[in-house]
Write a protein that holds these residues in place. Sequence first.
Motif, PDB file in Angstrom:
ATOM      1  N   ILE A 178       1.366  -1.135  -0.070  1.00 31.86           N
ATOM      2  CA  ILE A 178      -0.017  -0.172   0.158  1.00 31.86           C
ATOM      3  C   ILE A 178       1.320   0.718   0.316  1.00 31.86           C
ATOM      4  CG2 ILE A 178      -1.477   1.423   1.552  1.00 31.86           C
ATOM      5  CD1 ILE A 178      -3.030  -1.238   2.268  1.00 31.86           C
ATOM      6  N   ASP A 226       1.070   3.765  -2.665  1.00 28.52           N
ATOM      7  CA  ASP A 226       1.262   5.315  -2.706  1.00 28.52           C
ATOM      8  C   ASP A 226       2.211   6.142  -3.373  1.00 28.52           C
ATOM      9  OD1 ASP A 226      -0.797   7.282  -1.241  1.00 28.52           O
ATOM     10  OD2 ASP A 226       1.133   7.627  -0.137  1.00 28.52           O
ATOM     11  N   PHE A 281       1.411   6.426  -6.914  1.00 30.33           N
ATOM     12  CA  PHE A 281       0.418   7.444  -7.202  1.00 30.33           C
ATOM     13  C   PHE A 281       0.920   8.974  -7.342  1.00 30.33           C
ATOM     14  CE2 PHE A 281      -3.522   9.721  -5.932  1.00 30.33           C
ATOM     15  CZ  PHE A 281      -3.906   9.285  -6.526  1.00 30.33           C
ATOM     16  N   GLN A 282       1.699   9.458  -6.006  1.00 31.20           N
ATOM     17  CA  GLN A 282       1.794  10.842  -6.084  1.00 31.20           C
ATOM     18  C   GLN A 282       3.099  11.418  -6.926  1.00 31.20           C
ATOM     19  OE1 GLN A 282       3.112  10.966  -1.339  1.00 31.20           O
ATOM     20  NE2 GLN A 282       1.100  10.458  -0.769  1.00 31.20           N
TER      21      GLN A 282
END
Length: 256
Positions: free
Chosen positions: A187, A191, A194-195
């Motif tokens: 996760i 994340d 994604f950032q």
Amino acid sequence: METLVFLIVLATAFISLVSSSIRVVQEYERGVIFRLGRYVGVRGPGLFFLIPFIERMQKVDLRVVTMEVPTQEAITKDNVTVKVNAVVYFRVVEPASAVIKVMDHIRATSQLAQTTLRSVLGQSDLDELLAHREQINQRLQRIIDEGTEPWGVKVSLVEIRDVELPQSMQRAMAAQAEAERERRAKIIHADGEFQAAEKLAEAARIISSQPASLQLRYLQTLTEIATDKSSILVFPVPVELFKQFAKAWEQGQNQN
């Protein structure tokens, strides 16, 4: 001579009688007094006298007693066999009740603590026992204190000291913890990706709004690569750049 012996015997009997009637109770003790078998009150601390052959006293210790509850084997609400031991802290607050209403208040408190511990464990899940031990301690303290209140005993604290699980359950929990750590790692990695994608998309929008910024970024990248002099750098040059130089050269020839 007989009179002297009689006086000595009489004096000895008197001294024994007086000494048997004198009682000393420490600061942390209380004396429960019975007169001809009937309870008449609590005395102490200090020095006081009893009526010989009529009154008798039983001392009660008021200090906090630290009692270890032996290891109890129980089955939790989710059908897991566990072995748990605990520590109980209690003291006598009503000496008369501790003597009159129960034969041995320490043994009685110990037995009540053992049965209560097994009962509470049977009503709790394993996760609750491991993660919310403080709540179980408070529940144990409340139940045991309610049971010992008629005996004049106040239970101030109950602490579960050790929880022993079967080997199979320990392996299962270790596998679960490892899977949970892997899930969190994935996760966090997703994340981060994604950032990073959001920042790249924002940078692309800024560069697309200003075409010159792309050329500047291109030249900056070449500068960074050129710091390593041990390598040969080959890079494409836009044709439009040579067209500009050719156009300037033709204009200079026409003027001449």
